[in-house]
Design an enzyme around this catalytic site. Structure first.
Site, PDB file in Angstrom:
ATOM      1  N   ARG A 177      -0.874  -0.464  -6.117  1.00 53.32           N
ATOM      2  CA  ARG A 177       0.271  -0.908  -5.298  1.00 53.32           C
ATOM      3  C   ARG A 177       0.295  -0.175  -3.966  1.00 53.32           C
ATOM      4  O   ARG A 177       0.637  -0.761  -2.937  1.00 53.32           O
ATOM      5  CB  ARG A 177       1.583  -0.689  -6.071  1.00 53.32           C
TER       6      ARG A 177
ATOM      7  N   ARG B 108       8.728   0.862 -15.985  1.00 56.59           N
ATOM      8  CA  ARG B 108       8.274  -0.450 -15.509  1.00 56.59           C
ATOM      9  C   ARG B 108       6.780  -0.583 -15.767  1.00 56.59           C
ATOM     10  O   ARG B 108       6.032   0.369 -15.588  1.00 56.59           O
ATOM     11  CB  ARG B 108       8.535  -0.559 -14.004  1.00 56.59           C
TER      12      ARG B 108
ATOM     13  N   LYS C 116      13.696   2.390  -1.464  1.00 57.69           N
ATOM     14  CA  LYS C 116      14.336   1.191  -0.896  1.00 57.69           C
ATOM     15  C   LYS C 116      15.413   0.627  -1.827  1.00 57.69           C
ATOM     16  O   LYS C 116      16.494   0.268  -1.371  1.00 57.69           O
ATOM     17  CB  LYS C 116      13.302   0.077  -0.639  1.00 57.69           C
TER      18      LYS C 116
ATOM     19  N   ARG D  28       6.601  -8.458   2.982  1.00 58.76           N
ATOM     20  CA  ARG D  28       5.558  -7.506   2.603  1.00 58.76           C
ATOM     21  C   ARG D  28       4.225  -7.849   3.242  1.00 58.76           C
ATOM     22  O   ARG D  28       3.252  -7.125   3.042  1.00 58.76           O
ATOM     23  CB  ARG D  28       5.391  -7.529   1.094  1.00 58.76           C
TER      24      ARG D  28
ATOM     25  N   ARG E 125       9.514   7.583 -12.830  1.00 57.55           N
ATOM     26  CA  ARG E 125      10.655   6.670 -12.768  1.00 57.55           C
ATOM     27  C   ARG E 125      10.924   6.000 -14.124  1.00 57.55           C
ATOM     28  O   ARG E 125      10.000   5.529 -14.781  1.00 57.55           O
ATOM     29  CB  ARG E 125      10.297   5.600 -11.720  1.00 57.55           C
TER      30      ARG E 125
HETATM   31  P1  AMP Z   1       9.212  -4.074  -6.020  1.00 59.24           P
HETATM   32  O1  AMP Z   1      10.250  -4.003  -7.067  1.00 59.24           O
HETATM   33  O2  AMP Z   1       9.751  -4.424  -4.669  1.00 59.24           O
HETATM   34  O3  AMP Z   1       8.328  -2.845  -5.982  1.00 59.24           O
HETATM   35  O4  AMP Z   1       8.229  -5.292  -6.423  1.00 59.24           O
HETATM   36  C1  AMP Z   1       7.536  -5.302  -7.645  1.00 59.24           C
HETATM   37  C2  AMP Z   1       6.388  -6.298  -7.588  1.00 59.24           C
HETATM   38  O5  AMP Z   1       6.902  -7.614  -7.338  1.00 59.24           O
HETATM   39  C3  AMP Z   1       5.384  -6.059  -6.470  1.00 59.24           C
HETATM   40  O6  AMP Z   1       4.391  -5.106  -6.811  1.00 59.24           O
HETATM   41  C4  AMP Z   1       4.803  -7.464  -6.298  1.00 59.24           C
HETATM   42  O7  AMP Z   1       3.911  -7.786  -7.346  1.00 59.24           O
HETATM   43  C5  AMP Z   1       6.040  -8.336  -6.468  1.00 59.24           C
HETATM   44  N1  AMP Z   1       6.745  -8.541  -5.170  1.00 59.24           N
HETATM   45  C6  AMP Z   1       7.994  -8.121  -4.832  1.00 59.24           C
HETATM   46  N2  AMP Z   1       8.305  -8.498  -3.588  1.00 59.24           N
HETATM   47  C7  AMP Z   1       7.217  -9.166  -3.116  1.00 59.24           C
HETATM   48  C8  AMP Z   1       6.915  -9.781  -1.880  1.00 59.24           C
HETATM   49  N3  AMP Z   1       7.776  -9.778  -0.849  1.00 59.24           N
HETATM   50  N4  AMP Z   1       5.691 -10.375  -1.749  1.00 59.24           N
HETATM   51  C9  AMP Z   1       4.821 -10.401  -2.769  1.00 59.24           C
HETATM   52  N5  AMP Z   1       5.031  -9.818  -3.950  1.00 59.24           N
HETATM   53  C10 AMP Z   1       6.228  -9.212  -4.140  1.00 59.24           C
END
Ligand code: AMP
Length: 222
Positions: free
Chosen positions: A171, A160, A13, A88, A127
């Site tokens: 996750r 990360r 994404k 989400r 990654r």
């Molecule tokens: P991402 O970079 O989109 O994979 O997000 C990394 C982390 O940020 C996720 O595992 C969540 O802990 C938090 N996060 C990001 N977007 C959301 C969301 N829309 N709702 C809740 N937690 C989020």
């Protein structure tokens, strides 16, 4: 053009929405990036989010909904936006619907990037990101010329915190339980478009571009 890019962690994404942002000149809005920036800056919100993020859990709905409410009010979103990593949960999707209604806007499409689970784990464990310029690498699929060093700026590459294997499993479980239901949610709304996330970045981007291109033509004539 108002889009959501849906997909599991590791589906691509972030990479694809950045490319879409360049091509269509509309901002990519990533709640993950916003939360990581807040975490790094040690703001109260960042400190609150950190524990959830490091454990591979979702940050509470009201926190991310607040971030999105503020972000969608910014003038650069007037021509459109690409949401990456939001919504989400069904509660977030409903809140987004309300926010857009208040702003007198509507979604044009929700594109679901489809990648099998075994490949997601392989992608996420390999990654790496440049700690200076943010360029992404992968130990297997797009390794840096010199191990641990960014090709673009010479910065050091980091993993990360939430890309460690145990957290990745967590996750993916959270995704299946809380985010996957959004596929059916947006299908019922008639907005869902599926796209295979398998193949090179360019191949996947070509698929997405043709979906988005079709929408912009329909928008222009409809
Ligand atoms: P991402 O970079 O989109 O994979 O997000 C990394 C982390 O940020 C996720 O595992 C969540 O802990 C938090 N996060 C990001 N977007 C959301 C969301 N829309 N709702 C809740 N937690 C989020």
């Amino acid at each position: 053009m108002n889009l959501i890019l849906l997909g599991a962690p590791g589906a691509g994404k972030g990479t694809q929405s950045k490319l879409l942002q360049e091509k269509w000149n509309i901002p990519q809005i990533s709640t993950g990036d916003m939360l990581r920036a807040a975490k790094q800056a040690k703001t109260p919100l960042g400190l609150q989010a950190e524990t959830f993020m490091n454990a591979g859990k979702l940050v509470p709905d009201e926190v991310v909904i607040g971030l999105i409410r503020e972000r969608l009010a910014a003038p650069d979103t007037a021509r459109g936006f690409i949401l990456d990593g939001f919504p989400r949960t069904v509660a977030q999707a409903e809140a987004l619907g309300g926010l857009l209604k208040d702003l007198n806007r509507r979604l044009d499409a929700v594109v679901n990037l489809e990648v099998p689970e075994a490949e997601l784990v392989e992608r996420l464990t390999g990654r790496r990101t440049c700690s200076s310029c943010g360029t992404g690498f992968h130990l297997v699929f797009s390794p840096p010329r010199q191990a641990g060093v960014c090709d673009r700026c010479g910065g050091s590459l980091i993993q990360r915190e939430d890309d460690q294997e145990a957290t990745i499993r967590r996750r993916l479980k959270v995704y299946l339980e809380q985010t996957a239901p959004l596929v059916a949610y947006y299908e019922r709304a008639g907005l869902l478009r599926g796209a295979s996330g398998i193949g090179s970045t360019e191949e996947v981007f070509a698929r997405l571009s043709s979906i988005v291109g079709g929408l912009s033509i329909a928008g222009a004539t409809g």
